[in-house]
Write an enzyme that holds these catalytic residues in place. Structure first.
Site, PDB file in Angstrom:
ATOM      1  N   ASP A  56       8.540  -7.633   5.155  1.00 47.29           N
ATOM      2  CA  ASP A  56       8.663  -9.148   4.764  1.00 47.29           C
ATOM      3  C   ASP A  56      10.042  -9.377   5.022  1.00 47.29           C
ATOM      4  O   ASP A  56      11.079  -8.504   5.066  1.00 47.29           O
ATOM      5  CB  ASP A  56       8.460  -9.069   3.135  1.00 47.29           C
ATOM      6  N   ASP A  65      12.973 -12.548   4.731  1.00 51.06           N
ATOM      7  CA  ASP A  65      13.155 -13.915   4.233  1.00 51.06           C
ATOM      8  C   ASP A  65      14.473 -14.389   4.474  1.00 51.06           C
ATOM      9  O   ASP A  65      15.550 -13.582   4.663  1.00 51.06           O
ATOM     10  CB  ASP A  65      13.164 -13.757   2.665  1.00 51.06           C
ATOM     11  N   ARG A  80       3.194  -5.064   1.358  1.00 50.20           N
ATOM     12  CA  ARG A  80       3.181  -5.642   2.708  1.00 50.20           C
ATOM     13  C   ARG A  80       4.105  -4.600   3.538  1.00 50.20           C
ATOM     14  O   ARG A  80       5.060  -3.875   3.000  1.00 50.20           O
ATOM     15  CB  ARG A  80       3.873  -6.833   2.560  1.00 50.20           C
ATOM     16  N   ARG A  91       2.547  -6.709  10.255  1.00 49.79           N
ATOM     17  CA  ARG A  91       2.536  -7.101   8.596  1.00 49.79           C
ATOM     18  C   ARG A  91       1.238  -7.101   7.993  1.00 49.79           C
ATOM     19  O   ARG A  91       0.127  -7.907   8.785  1.00 49.79           O
ATOM     20  CB  ARG A  91       3.187  -8.466   8.349  1.00 49.79           C
TER      21      ARG A  91
END
Ligand code: ROI
Length: 165
Positions: A98, A100, A95, A86
């Protein structure tokens, strides 16, 4: 042993061949002990939210069954992000990967490092549309029916680009 929870992960990348990043992330995640893949959405391309001075994103949503706790899952996903190199120079900036935690069962967390349901679930097309593809009947704690959230969310340039990672 923790009980099993169904959780939804949002994946995004806009550097270093994003589709390959999502594929590599998927392979790594489903190999983790205590995580089982239930579904993986199509891949979607979207213009960057935040700074416009960065490449388009590729996003997807993965449904998993896990016996990890939410904080264990968070730590595990942070490891995956780090393993996959990353690069994140700035908040809201580009990025490589990622991940989440969008939803963790019907649980609610408001911790410094973990806010679940993730705020993107309510308003981001690149989260809502892939999520609705794999879990159209979801009810999101504090936000209501996913189908209604999708119906009131414009595509904002979101485009389905392939059948999955
Ligand atoms: N924009 C899009 N389209 N997709 C993302 O995954 C994404 N992730 C981010 C920010 C920088 C907010 N913008 C994004 O973290």
């Amino acid at each position: 042993m923790n009980i099993e929870t169904i959780a939804y992960l949002g994946l995004g990348s806009n550097l270093a061949t994003p589709t390959q990043q999502l594929h590599a992330a998927r392979v790594t995640i489903f190999a983790i002990h205590g995580i089982e893949e239930i579904a993986f959405s199509s891949l979607y391309r979207s213009p960057p939210m935040g700074s416009q001075n960065q490449p388009d994103y590729v996003n997807a949503v993965m449904a998993i069954k896990t016996n990890l706790s939410a904080l264990e899952l968070l730590a595990s996903m942070q490891n995956v992000e780090n393993e996959h190199g990353r690069i994140r120079q700035e908040r809201w900036g580009a990025r490589t990967l990622d991940i989440d935690i969008l939803l963790f069962g019907d649980q609610i967390f408001n911790l410094p490092d973990l806010v679940v349901p993730h705020y993107g679930v309510a308003e981001r097309a690149f989260v809502l549309y892939p999520l609705a593809e794999i879990a159209p009947d979801l009810i999101i704690p504090t936000h209501g029916h996913l189908s209604e959230l999708v119906a009131s969310c414009p595509l904002n340039g979101l485009e389905r680009i392939s059948d999955g990672a």
